[in-house]
Enzyme design. Structure first.
Site, short mmCIF file in Angstrom:
data_model
loop_
_atom_site.label_atom_id
_atom_site.label_comp_id
_atom_site.label_asym_id
_atom_site.label_seq_id
_atom_site.Cartn_x
_atom_site.Cartn_y
_atom_site.Cartn_z
N VAL A 169 0.84 -1.20 0.00
CA VAL A 169 0.00 0.00 0.00
C VAL A 169 0.87 1.24 0.00
O VAL A 169 2.00 1.22 0.52
CB VAL A 169 -0.97 0.00 1.21
CG1 VAL A 169 -0.22 0.13 2.52
CG2 VAL A 169 -2.03 1.08 1.08
N CYS A 170 0.36 2.31 -0.62
CA CYS A 170 1.02 3.61 -0.59
C CYS A 170 -0.06 4.67 -0.44
O CYS A 170 -1.16 4.38 0.02
CB CYS A 170 1.89 3.83 -1.83
SG CYS A 170 0.95 4.09 -3.35
N ARG A 171 0.22 5.87 -0.85
CA ARG A 171 -0.76 6.96 -0.72
C ARG A 171 -1.94 6.79 -1.67
O ARG A 171 -3.08 6.85 -1.27
CB ARG A 171 -0.06 8.31 -0.96
CG ARG A 171 -0.97 9.50 -0.82
CD ARG A 171 -0.19 10.81 -1.07
NE ARG A 171 -1.12 11.91 -1.22
CZ ARG A 171 -1.69 12.25 -2.38
NH1 ARG A 171 -1.43 11.58 -3.47
NH2 ARG A 171 -2.51 13.27 -2.43
N ILE A 205 -3.93 4.54 0.58
CA ILE A 205 -4.42 5.01 1.88
C ILE A 205 -5.51 6.06 1.69
O ILE A 205 -6.40 6.20 2.53
CB ILE A 205 -3.26 5.53 2.78
CG1 ILE A 205 -3.72 5.74 4.23
CG2 ILE A 205 -2.69 6.82 2.24
CD1 ILE A 205 -3.83 4.50 5.04
#
Length: 111
Positions: free
Chosen positions: A74-76, A104
């Site tokens: 996961v990232c932004r 996110i």
């Protein structure tokens, strides 16, 4: 082997009964973790920027994770995690890698 997309709803469901053989890695920078928060249940933070500044360290941090087990990244917004999932499959030989679609930001939006 290819990477897979996972929605935040699918991630939520996965985390409810998280299997022992699943690892959730956040590839955002530390400052982003502080600013946007983290997904409860994530295992570790391995920033994607390390591939530019210290690729050996990036690879080393993933060396402790079983390449056969489920690996969720996961990232932004899903962009860096997309790069990371491709890298993990093509360069490091991971076989069961998922990119969280929308990152996110979608996680926060969907509450």
């Amino acid at each position: 082997m290819t990477t897979h997309l996972m929605t935040v709803q699918e991630l939520f469901n996965c985390l409810q009964d998280k299997p022992d053989n699943a690892t959730l890695v956040d590839v955002r920078e530390y400052s982003e973790l502080k600013e946007q928060g983290v997904i409860k249940g994530y295992n570790q933070n391995i920033p994607w920027f390390l591939t530019n500044t210290d690729p050996d360290l990036f690879d080393q941090k993933f060396s402790t994770i079983n390449k056969e087990e489920q690996l969720i990244i996961v990232c932004r917004s899903g962009r860096r995690s997309g790069f990371a999932t491709d890298y993990l499959v093509s360069k490091l030989g991971f076989k069961n890698v998922y990119n969280i679609k929308g990152g996110i930001l979608d996680w926060i939006e969907q509450g």
